[in-house]
Scaffold this motif. Structure first.
Motif, PDB file in Angstrom:
ATOM      1  N   GLN A 140      34.706  47.710  43.428  1.00 45.05           N
ATOM      2  CA  GLN A 140      36.062  47.516  42.916  1.00 45.05           C
ATOM      3  C   GLN A 140      36.179  46.196  42.164  1.00 45.05           C
ATOM      4  N   PHE A 141      35.557  45.170  42.703  1.00 45.74           N
ATOM      5  CA  PHE A 141      35.506  43.868  42.034  1.00 45.74           C
ATOM      6  C   PHE A 141      34.878  44.013  40.653  1.00 45.74           C
ATOM      7  N   LEU A 142      33.735  44.692  40.603  1.00 42.61           N
ATOM      8  CA  LEU A 142      33.016  44.849  39.339  1.00 42.61           C
ATOM      9  C   LEU A 142      33.826  45.625  38.314  1.00 42.61           C
ATOM     10  N   THR A 143      34.541  46.638  38.756  1.00 46.03           N
ATOM     11  CA  THR A 143      35.346  47.440  37.832  1.00 46.03           C
ATOM     12  C   THR A 143      36.377  46.581  37.109  1.00 46.03           C
ATOM     13  N   VAL A 144      37.102  45.762  37.858  1.00 47.87           N
ATOM     14  CA  VAL A 144      38.129  44.902  37.258  1.00 47.87           C
ATOM     15  C   VAL A 144      37.489  43.776  36.456  1.00 47.87           C
ATOM     16  N   PHE A 145      36.433  43.169  37.002  1.00 46.27           N
ATOM     17  CA  PHE A 145      35.798  42.045  36.324  1.00 46.27           C
ATOM     18  C   PHE A 145      35.188  42.469  34.992  1.00 46.27           C
ATOM     19  N   ILE A 146      34.469  43.575  34.986  1.00 44.35           N
ATOM     20  CA  ILE A 146      33.836  44.048  33.746  1.00 44.35           C
ATOM     21  C   ILE A 146      34.887  44.436  32.723  1.00 44.35           C
ATOM     22  N   ASP A 147      35.972  45.031  33.175  1.00 40.45           N
ATOM     23  CA  ASP A 147      37.086  45.349  32.271  1.00 40.45           C
ATOM     24  C   ASP A 147      37.593  44.077  31.596  1.00 40.45           C
ATOM     25  N   ALA A 148      37.771  43.013  32.382  1.00 33.14           N
ATOM     26  CA  ALA A 148      38.268  41.743  31.842  1.00 33.14           C
ATOM     27  C   ALA A 148      37.246  41.101  30.905  1.00 33.14           C
ATOM     28  N   LEU A 149      35.973  41.114  31.306  1.00 36.46           N
ATOM     29  CA  LEU A 149      34.940  40.490  30.474  1.00 36.46           C
ATOM     30  C   LEU A 149      34.803  41.228  29.144  1.00 36.46           C
ATOM     31  N   HIS A 150      34.840  42.547  29.189  1.00 35.04           N
ATOM     32  CA  HIS A 150      34.790  43.335  27.955  1.00 35.04           C
ATOM     33  C   HIS A 150      35.988  43.007  27.060  1.00 35.04           C
ATOM     34  N   PHE A 151      37.152  42.837  27.657  1.00 37.63           N
ATOM     35  CA  PHE A 151      38.366  42.494  26.902  1.00 37.63           C
ATOM     36  C   PHE A 151      38.225  41.127  26.223  1.00 37.63           C
ATOM     37  N   ILE A 152      37.651  40.167  26.942  1.00 37.22           N
ATOM     38  CA  ILE A 152      37.416  38.831  26.374  1.00 37.22           C
ATOM     39  C   ILE A 152      36.484  38.931  25.167  1.00 37.22           C
ATOM     40  N   LYS A 163      31.341  31.718  36.599  1.00 36.35           N
ATOM     41  CA  LYS A 163      30.784  31.288  37.890  1.00 36.35           C
ATOM     42  C   LYS A 163      31.830  31.546  38.965  1.00 36.35           C
ATOM     43  N   PRO A 164      31.453  31.551  40.239  1.00 35.69           N
ATOM     44  CA  PRO A 164      32.393  31.888  41.310  1.00 35.69           C
ATOM     45  C   PRO A 164      33.658  31.037  41.341  1.00 35.69           C
ATOM     46  N   SER A 165      33.549  29.734  41.054  1.00 34.31           N
ATOM     47  CA  SER A 165      34.743  28.883  41.129  1.00 34.31           C
ATOM     48  C   SER A 165      35.712  29.135  39.980  1.00 34.31           C
ATOM     49  N   ASN A 166      35.298  29.890  38.957  1.00 27.05           N
ATOM     50  CA  ASN A 166      36.191  30.250  37.853  1.00 27.05           C
ATOM     51  C   ASN A 166      36.671  31.697  37.943  1.00 27.05           C
ATOM     52  N   ILE A 167      36.432  32.310  39.109  1.00 24.10           N
ATOM     53  CA  ILE A 167      36.942  33.664  39.372  1.00 24.10           C
ATOM     54  C   ILE A 167      37.948  33.540  40.505  1.00 24.10           C
ATOM     55  N   LEU A 168      39.194  33.811  40.196  1.00 25.25           N
ATOM     56  CA  LEU A 168      40.286  33.513  41.124  1.00 25.25           C
ATOM     57  C   LEU A 168      40.910  34.774  41.711  1.00 25.25           C
ATOM     58  N   PHE A 169      41.649  34.554  42.823  1.00 26.75           N
ATOM     59  CA  PHE A 169      42.288  35.660  43.530  1.00 26.75           C
ATOM     60  C   PHE A 169      43.662  35.216  44.030  1.00 26.75           C
ATOM     61  N   ALA A 170      44.641  36.092  43.854  1.00 31.06           N
ATOM     62  CA  ALA A 170      45.986  35.802  44.348  1.00 31.06           C
ATOM     63  C   ALA A 170      46.115  36.135  45.830  1.00 31.06           C
ATOM     64  N   SER A 171      45.254  37.016  46.319  1.00 31.14           N
ATOM     65  CA  SER A 171      45.275  37.403  47.730  1.00 31.14           C
ATOM     66  C   SER A 171      43.847  37.353  48.265  1.00 31.14           C
ATOM     67  N   ASN A 172      43.682  37.737  49.521  1.00 30.97           N
ATOM     68  CA  ASN A 172      42.349  37.649  50.139  1.00 30.97           C
ATOM     69  C   ASN A 172      41.580  38.950  50.001  1.00 30.97           C
ATOM     70  N   GLU A 173      41.762  39.628  48.865  1.00 28.58           N
ATOM     71  CA  GLU A 173      41.050  40.874  48.605  1.00 28.58           C
ATOM     72  C   GLU A 173      40.129  40.717  47.404  1.00 28.58           C
ATOM     73  N   LEU A 174      38.895  41.152  47.573  1.00 28.80           N
ATOM     74  CA  LEU A 174      37.879  41.003  46.537  1.00 28.80           C
ATOM     75  C   LEU A 174      38.152  41.881  45.318  1.00 28.80           C
ATOM     76  N   LYS A 175      38.953  42.908  45.476  1.00 30.88           N
ATOM     77  CA  LYS A 175      39.098  43.923  44.431  1.00 30.88           C
ATOM     78  C   LYS A 175      39.958  43.495  43.242  1.00 30.88           C
ATOM     79  N   ASN A 176      40.580  42.315  43.306  1.00 34.35           N
ATOM     80  CA  ASN A 176      41.457  41.893  42.209  1.00 34.35           C
ATOM     81  C   ASN A 176      41.052  40.538  41.639  1.00 34.35           C
ATOM     82  N   PRO A 177      39.872  40.425  41.025  1.00 36.84           N
ATOM     83  CA  PRO A 177      39.442  39.141  40.459  1.00 36.84           C
ATOM     84  C   PRO A 177      40.167  38.807  39.166  1.00 36.84           C
TER      85      PRO A 177
END
Length: 363
Positions: A140-152, A163-177
């Motif tokens: 789920q993380f990869l799906t959202v992240f790749i969507d965002a990276l492709h958009f960029i 890098k990990p410190s530049n990937i943020l989360f509003a909640s404690n769930e990995l699925k919404n980077p």
């Protein structure tokens, strides 16, 4: 006008010679965060940069323009506004409670135990981490992240510091980077005067997330460096103890390093070759070939024959690529394994692109 007139309860999150990062609350509160009503929604993040203090390729102006152009996207940091007070430019964004490094060390995803050396009672006990992430959440993380990276990338921007410190989360769930910090991004629509398209700065990316072409001084790189960085992040998410395979092994130096540690270019190249295999450039050179045809092709990097990169002068030990189950040991998904191999391809012309990743992951 002073910043204290607009924002209150400022708390320093991080500071560097480049900027100060604070969280704060607007004096005249407006709900700028549009998708939740948690306590954190009352906070915003302030990035404060002195315009007179410039260290290329850092540019707050370029960062602001890039983030504004990328709005709105659920996988991109949420822009609120920007303004200037005297010599300080202030970028206001949504506040995100955690980054990826912090999240994977939380109780939800990480089991911790203290290990004592009974043979050396005076030795400090070590904290041993065990990865307990559900693989579905990584997907789920990869799906959202790749969507965002492709958009960029589709907007003609190279992030240059995935890098990990530049990937943020509003909640404690990995699925919404959320991808953040575009401070050293490269915008093809408006190339910097001091950084032509084929002569970009190579002092970009951080630590182990730096791609081999950057390590070898190739200034004509492009979007593929972001894809490489994502591949290295997978070596963390699919590790048993949240430590990249690049930093696993014997030796006190590696033992003391973590995923955010600084590392010299030569040391990192050595780590890459020991784990991903030593690349070669001459198809006709038998002693440089691997035994298996697929690995042989994956390690072929013809660009290295260019004398400009000095690779021919290196007297390198020939390593084969380690088995995929050692590189990302808790990954049981054959598709993810295939995509990972594409991400860590040395030949950047054959490295999988964010568009190709997006087309695969969305189906």
């Amino acid at each position: 006008m002073k910043l204290d007139d607009i924002y209150t309860e400022k708390q320093l999150i991080y500071n560097s010679p480049i900027s100060d990062i604070c969280k704060a609350k607007p004096v005249n509160r407006v709900i700028d965060n549009d998708d939740d009503s948690t306590d954190d929604s009352t906070w915003v993040c302030l990035k404060i940069v002195d315009v007179d203090f410039k260290i290329p390729p850092h540019s707050i102006r370029r960062e602001i323009e890039a983030i504004k152009r990328l709005q709105p996207h659920k996988g991109i940091v949420h822009y609120i506004k920007d303004f200037q007070i005297i010599d300080d430019v202030i970028l206001v964004e949504r506040y995100y409670a955690m980054n990826l490094s912090q999240l994977i060390n939380s109780e939800r995803y990480c089991k911790k135990r203290i290990k004592y050396n009974l043979n050396e009672p005076s030795e400090q006990p070590k904290c041993v981490l065990t990865n307990i992430i559900n693989p579905i959440e990584i997907q789920q993380f990869l799906t959202v992240f790749i969507d965002a990276l492709h958009f960029i990338h589709a907007n003609e921007i190279i992030h240059r510091d995935i890098k990990p410190s530049n990937i943020l989360f509003a909640s404690n769930e990995l699925k919404n980077p959320v991808i953040a910090d575009f401070g050293i991004c490269y915008d093809y629509k408006s190339p910097p005067l001091d950084e032509p398209i084929h002569e970009k700065y190579i002092d970009v990316c951080t630590g182990i997330y730096k791609s081999p072409e950057l390590l070898l001084g190739m200034t004509n790189y492009s979007y593929e460096i972001d894809v490489w960085s994502l591949g290295i992040i997978l070596t963390i998410l699919y590790s048993k103890n949240f430590k990249s395979v690049l930093l696993q092994g014997e030796g006190e130096e590696l033992d003391e390093m973590n995923n955010e540690s600084s590392i010299s270019d030569l040391h990192l190249l050595s780590c890459l070759f020991k784990n991903f295999g030593t690349p070669y450039y001459d198809e006709g050179k038998e002693d440089s070939k691997a035994d298996e045809e697929d690995e042989e092709e994956e390690l072929l990097w013809k660009e290295l024959s260019n004398d400009e990169y000095h690779f021919k002068k290196f007297n390198l030990k020939k390593f084969k690529r380690r088995p995929i189950d050692e590189l990302i040991p808790i990954c049981n998904d054959d598709l993810i394994k295939k995509l990972f191999i594409g991400m860590i391809r040395y030949d950047r012309e054959k490295r999988i692109t964010s568009k190709e990743l997006y087309e695969v992951i969305r189906h």
